[in-house]
Design a protein around this motif. Structure first.
Motif, PDB file in Angstrom:
ATOM      1  N   LEU A 170       0.830  -1.211   0.000  1.00 39.04           N
ATOM      2  CA  LEU A 170       0.000   0.000   0.000  1.00 39.04           C
ATOM      3  C   LEU A 170       0.865   1.262   0.000  1.00 39.04           C
ATOM      4  N   CYS A 171       1.906   1.296   0.828  1.00 41.41           N
ATOM      5  CA  CYS A 171       2.810   2.455   0.894  1.00 41.41           C
ATOM      6  C   CYS A 171       3.493   2.696  -0.448  1.00 41.41           C
ATOM      7  N   MET A 172       3.933   1.594  -1.079  1.00 42.66           N
ATOM      8  CA  MET A 172       4.587   1.725  -2.382  1.00 42.66           C
ATOM      9  C   MET A 172       3.619   2.262  -3.425  1.00 42.66           C
ATOM     10  N   PHE A 173       2.369   1.830  -3.359  1.00 40.62           N
ATOM     11  CA  PHE A 173       1.347   2.302  -4.302  1.00 40.62           C
ATOM     12  C   PHE A 173       1.097   3.796  -4.114  1.00 40.62           C
ATOM     13  N   ILE A 174       1.011   4.243  -2.852  1.00 41.19           N
ATOM     14  CA  ILE A 174       0.789   5.670  -2.556  1.00 41.19           C
ATOM     15  C   ILE A 174       1.957   6.506  -3.069  1.00 41.19           C
ATOM     16  N   LEU A 175       3.196   6.045  -2.824  1.00 42.16           N
ATOM     17  CA  LEU A 175       4.383   6.761  -3.304  1.00 42.16           C
ATOM     18  C   LEU A 175       4.417   6.843  -4.827  1.00 42.16           C
ATOM     19  N   LEU A 176       4.015   5.742  -5.474  1.00 46.08           N
ATOM     20  CA  LEU A 176       3.960   5.723  -6.933  1.00 46.08           C
ATOM     21  C   LEU A 176       2.949   6.731  -7.456  1.00 46.08           C
ATOM     22  N   CYS A 177       1.781   6.796  -6.801  1.00 43.63           N
ATOM     23  CA  CYS A 177       0.736   7.756  -7.193  1.00 43.63           C
ATOM     24  C   CYS A 177       1.235   9.197  -7.042  1.00 43.63           C
ATOM     25  N   ILE A 178       1.924   9.458  -5.926  1.00 45.47           N
ATOM     26  CA  ILE A 178       2.475  10.805  -5.682  1.00 45.47           C
ATOM     27  C   ILE A 178       3.499  11.154  -6.753  1.00 45.47           C
ATOM     28  N   ALA A 179       4.367  10.198  -7.096  1.00 47.62           N
ATOM     29  CA  ALA A 179       5.400  10.435  -8.110  1.00 47.62           C
ATOM     30  C   ALA A 179       4.775  10.708  -9.470  1.00 47.62           C
ATOM     31  N   VAL A 180       3.765   9.919  -9.839  1.00 44.13           N
ATOM     32  CA  VAL A 180       3.080  10.105 -11.126  1.00 44.13           C
ATOM     33  C   VAL A 180       2.395  11.469 -11.167  1.00 44.13           C
ATOM     34  N   ARG A 181       1.726  11.818 -10.069  1.00 41.86           N
ATOM     35  CA  ARG A 181       1.037  13.120 -10.000  1.00 41.86           C
ATOM     36  C   ARG A 181       2.049  14.260 -10.117  1.00 41.86           C
ATOM     37  N   GLY A 182       3.199  14.114  -9.440  1.00 44.16           N
ATOM     38  CA  GLY A 182       4.252  15.136  -9.527  1.00 44.16           C
ATOM     39  C   GLY A 182       4.748  15.304 -10.948  1.00 44.16           C
ATOM     40  N   CYS A 183       4.954  14.181 -11.656  1.00 49.38           N
ATOM     41  CA  CYS A 183       5.412  14.226 -13.041  1.00 49.38           C
ATOM     42  C   CYS A 183       4.381  14.919 -13.933  1.00 49.38           C
ATOM     43  N   LEU A 184       3.103  14.583 -13.716  1.00 47.06           N
ATOM     44  CA  LEU A 184       2.031  15.191 -14.506  1.00 47.06           C
ATOM     45  C   LEU A 184       1.955  16.694 -14.261  1.00 47.06           C
ATOM     46  N   MET A 185       2.107  17.105 -12.989  1.00 49.58           N
ATOM     47  CA  MET A 185       2.058  18.525 -12.659  1.00 49.58           C
ATOM     48  C   MET A 185       3.240  19.267 -13.286  1.00 49.58           C
TER      49      MET A 185
END
Length: 200
Positions: A170-185
């Motif tokens: 779950l933690c890895m999934f959350i970090l991945l989501c944050i990283a993807v969102r950061g890249c998109l932003m």
């Protein structure tokens, strides 16, 4: 040889084959068998585990003696039934603790309500690495050539580690989501900056 004599010989030889066959089938039909697990039962230290064992066809064994033992911890390999130490011993409708291995005292139980259905599965609580090995379920008075069955218990891994795996995922999934969102932003900001340059 006449036709009547030929048919008489056939019927006699047929009866010689059919009667013993029917007798064997009748015996087999009345036979009870004890079945354990087809595959090893796996558990982690600290877990509760159920070692399956049951009679087929169903038979009320509540009034019978039920023995669970450790054949691989037998003091006399030539005669494992000679020792008086059991993992669990059920006799006269109750557990007998006097002949129980000390490490299993207070940790084993049968499903007494299910004994009427032929279920003699054993529950062991708080398993340890020392519990790993072969377990033998046995009903001495069962009218069968399969009065016993062996269940293999494998104890490995940590229950705490097993509980942590979903949390880590779950933690890895959350970090991945944050990283993807950061890249998109970042990409969006870059596109806006490019548009501003083009409009100037």
């Amino acid at each position: 040889m006449g036709a009547g004599e030929f048919s008489y010989r056939i019927s006699i030889s047929t009866l010689r084959v059919v009667f013993p066959l029917l007798f064997v089938l009748r015996l087999a039909k009345g036979q009870f068998r004890l079945f354990g697990a087809y595959h090893p039962v796996k558990a982690a230290p600290g877990d509760d585990v159920i070692l399956p064992c049951h009679v087929e066809p169903k038979l009320n064994v509540a009034g019978m003696t039920v023995e669970w033992s450790r054949p691989d911890r037998c003091p006399d390999p030539k005669n494992c039934l000679s020792h008086d130490e059991y993992v669990h011993l059920y006799r006269h409708n109750s557990e007998v603790t006097e002949m129980k291995l000390p490490s299993y005292i207070g940790r084993t139980a049968l499903f007494t309500d299910s004994l009427r259905e032929g279920n003699i599965s054993l529950r062991i609580t708080n398993v340890t690495q020392e519990d790993e090995g072969r377990y033998r379920c046995f009903i001495p008075k069962l009218k069968s050539h399969l009065q016993s069955s062996v269940v293999h218990l494998i104890v490995g891994g940590s229950s705490e580690r097993c509980r942590l795996i979903p949390v880590v995922v779950l933690c890895m999934f959350i970090l991945l989501c944050i990283a993807v969102r950061g890249c998109l932003m970042t990409e969006s900001l870059c596109q806006k900056a490019e548009l501003k340059k083009l409009t100037i």
